[in-house]
Design a protein around this motif. Structure first.
Motif, PDB file in Angstrom:
ATOM      1  N   ARG A 176      34.631 -20.306  42.524  1.00  0.00           N
ATOM      2  CA  ARG A 176      34.325 -21.395  41.611  1.00  0.00           C
ATOM      3  C   ARG A 176      34.969 -22.684  42.119  1.00  0.00           C
ATOM      4  N   ILE A 177      34.201 -23.762  42.146  1.00  0.00           N
ATOM      5  CA  ILE A 177      34.740 -25.061  42.545  1.00  0.00           C
ATOM      6  C   ILE A 177      35.599 -25.603  41.407  1.00  0.00           C
ATOM      7  N   GLU A 178      36.866 -25.881  41.700  1.00  0.00           N
ATOM      8  CA  GLU A 178      37.783 -26.397  40.687  1.00  0.00           C
ATOM      9  C   GLU A 178      37.820 -27.923  40.691  1.00  0.00           C
ATOM     10  N   SER A 179      37.696 -28.523  41.857  1.00  0.00           N
ATOM     11  CA  SER A 179      37.697 -29.982  41.935  1.00  0.00           C
ATOM     12  C   SER A 179      36.986 -30.424  43.201  1.00  0.00           C
ATOM     13  N   VAL A 197      38.715 -24.695  45.699  1.00  0.00           N
ATOM     14  CA  VAL A 197      37.879 -23.580  45.254  1.00  0.00           C
ATOM     15  C   VAL A 197      38.775 -22.387  44.923  1.00  0.00           C
ATOM     16  N   SER A 198      38.575 -21.813  43.749  1.00  0.00           N
ATOM     17  CA  SER A 198      39.283 -20.573  43.408  1.00  0.00           C
ATOM     18  C   SER A 198      38.386 -19.406  43.797  1.00  0.00           C
ATOM     19  N   ILE A 199      38.953 -18.463  44.546  1.00  0.00           N
ATOM     20  CA  ILE A 199      38.197 -17.325  45.067  1.00  0.00           C
ATOM     21  C   ILE A 199      38.807 -16.038  44.516  1.00  0.00           C
ATOM     22  N   LEU A 200      37.999 -15.298  43.756  1.00  0.00           N
ATOM     23  CA  LEU A 200      38.435 -14.021  43.188  1.00  0.00           C
ATOM     24  C   LEU A 200      38.203 -12.922  44.221  1.00  0.00           C
ATOM     25  N   CYS A 201      39.239 -12.124  44.471  1.00  0.00           N
ATOM     26  CA  CYS A 201      39.157 -11.090  45.518  1.00  0.00           C
ATOM     27  C   CYS A 201      39.679  -9.748  45.014  1.00  0.00           C
ATOM     28  N   ASP A 202      39.128  -8.675  45.550  1.00  0.00           N
ATOM     29  CA  ASP A 202      39.742  -7.353  45.468  1.00  0.00           C
ATOM     30  C   ASP A 202      40.604  -7.217  46.711  1.00  0.00           C
ATOM     31  N   GLU A 203      41.914  -7.052  46.530  1.00  0.00           N
ATOM     32  CA  GLU A 203      42.818  -7.200  47.675  1.00  0.00           C
ATOM     33  C   GLU A 203      43.946  -6.180  47.662  1.00  0.00           C
ATOM     34  N   MET A 204      44.260  -5.689  48.865  1.00  0.00           N
ATOM     35  CA  MET A 204      45.446  -4.869  49.098  1.00  0.00           C
ATOM     36  C   MET A 204      46.282  -5.567  50.161  1.00  0.00           C
ATOM     37  N   PHE A 205      47.558  -5.860  49.835  1.00  0.00           N
ATOM     38  CA  PHE A 205      48.406  -6.620  50.752  1.00  0.00           C
ATOM     39  C   PHE A 205      49.830  -6.073  50.708  1.00  0.00           C
ATOM     40  N   THR A 206      50.367  -5.725  51.871  1.00  0.00           N
ATOM     41  CA  THR A 206      51.765  -5.311  51.968  1.00  0.00           C
ATOM     42  C   THR A 206      52.364  -5.800  53.281  1.00  0.00           C
ATOM     43  N   GLU A 229      43.155  -7.175  41.772  1.00  0.00           N
ATOM     44  CA  GLU A 229      42.276  -8.327  41.626  1.00  0.00           C
ATOM     45  C   GLU A 229      43.142  -9.583  41.650  1.00  0.00           C
ATOM     46  N   VAL A 230      42.935 -10.447  42.626  1.00  0.00           N
ATOM     47  CA  VAL A 230      43.757 -11.646  42.778  1.00  0.00           C
ATOM     48  C   VAL A 230      42.849 -12.865  42.931  1.00  0.00           C
ATOM     49  N   VAL A 231      43.414 -14.017  42.616  1.00  0.00           N
ATOM     50  CA  VAL A 231      42.695 -15.279  42.769  1.00  0.00           C
ATOM     51  C   VAL A 231      43.451 -16.151  43.767  1.00  0.00           C
ATOM     52  N   HIS A 232      42.762 -16.636  44.786  1.00  0.00           N
ATOM     53  CA  HIS A 232      43.346 -17.557  45.754  1.00  0.00           C
ATOM     54  C   HIS A 232      42.744 -18.943  45.544  1.00  0.00           C
ATOM     55  N   LEU A 233      43.603 -19.964  45.553  1.00  0.00           N
ATOM     56  CA  LEU A 233      43.132 -21.345  45.475  1.00  0.00           C
ATOM     57  C   LEU A 233      43.085 -21.897  46.893  1.00  0.00           C
ATOM     58  N   VAL A 234      41.888 -22.206  47.362  1.00  0.00           N
ATOM     59  CA  VAL A 234      41.697 -22.649  48.746  1.00  0.00           C
ATOM     60  C   VAL A 234      41.256 -24.108  48.748  1.00  0.00           C
ATOM     61  N   ARG A 235      41.860 -24.885  49.619  1.00  0.00           N
ATOM     62  CA  ARG A 235      41.554 -26.317  49.728  1.00  0.00           C
ATOM     63  C   ARG A 235      40.762 -26.560  51.010  1.00  0.00           C
ATOM     64  N   PHE A 236      39.661 -27.263  50.887  1.00  0.00           N
ATOM     65  CA  PHE A 236      38.790 -27.567  52.024  1.00  0.00           C
ATOM     66  C   PHE A 236      38.669 -29.075  52.202  1.00  0.00           C
TER      67      PHE A 236
END
Length: 247
Positions: free
Chosen positions: A98-101, A176-185, A205-212
């Motif tokens: 989703r575009i946040e700004s 942009v906020s990106i919803l992901c299914d994620e495994m991280f260690t 389930e995590v959300v990453h805020l990505v700037r472009f």
């Protein structure tokens, strides 16, 4: 129906094309004990950077365009601070976005500011002009007055920044906020401890805020035709505090 199946298949294909599956163990760099070791380490670092640059060009020539230099440097230098072997496991699949700004930085780009650092204050200077004008008049400016002053100042900035071919570059910035299914260690191999991420290696389930950012080139000499550049990732999850260069 068949149409629904086709759409589901296409959607699944798109998600898979952006999925990440990374599993690697990083070895710590040799500890520096004296100046000779420091010089040798610096020479190895420069050689490694040159080698890494060639490898990126050979294996992934677009990486320089995908990730902004400060963001690439952040990850490239993280290895230098490791004291133990670290095993990094990341498996992530985006499910929605989703575009946040969305905003335009007119007349200047990141490259302009790197070449001429004073340009970083271009918009702050316009704000100061507004304050100065209000102090001169002894009252608050109206909307029309603000609009005219800002327009005049942007026109002056544009006249300074347009090149000899009549090209004026501006920047589009999107978050942009990106919803992901994620495994991280991140596991310290030597201590056999998880130092970051989910100890159970569960998928969350995590959300990453990505700037472009994208540079847009407008040919003022050719009727104002605009040429869109390519999107580049400049920050995510505020690792670089937004990696902002225009204020």
């Amino acid at each position: 129906d068949d149409t629904s199946d086709d759409k589901d298949g296409a959607s699944s294909s798109v998600r898979e094309s952006f999925a990440v599956d990374f599993d690697q163990t990083l070895e710590p760099l040799p500890e520096i004990t004296d100046i000779k070791d420091e010089i040798a380490a610096e020479e190895r670092k420069e050689a490694a950077e040159r080698s890494r640059g060639r490898k990126e060009e050979e294996e992934c020539p677009e990486v320089e365009h995908m990730l902004e230099r400060n963001l690439r440097t952040l990850y490239q230098t993280a290895h230098e601070h490791a004291r133990h072997r670290l095993r990094i496991k990341l498996r992530t699949e985006p499910t929605s976005a989703r575009i946040e700004s969305l905003m335009v930085v007119p007349c200047i780009t990141r490259e302009h500011v790197e070449q001429t650092p004073a340009l970083r204050h271009s918009f702050r200077n316009i704000w100061k002009q507004l304050d100065r004008r209000e102090n001169e008049l002894g009252r608050q400016l109206g909307m029309m007055e603000v609009g005219k002053l800002v327009s005049d100042e942007l026109e002056k900035l544009a006249s300074r920044m347009v090149d000899s071919d009549g090209i004026l570059e501006s920047t589009v910035v999107a978050q942009v906020s990106i919803l992901c299914d994620e495994m991280f260690t991140v596991r310290d191999v030597d201590l056999d401890e998880v130092v970051q991420g989910d100890p159970g290696s569960k998928v969350n389930e995590v959300v990453h805020l990505v700037r472009f950012e994208m540079v847009v080139r407008v040919n003022l000499a050719g009727g104002g035709k605009a040429e869109l550049g390519t999107w580049q990732i400049t920050d995510w999850d505020d690792l670089l505090g937004g990696n902002i260069w225009f204020i």
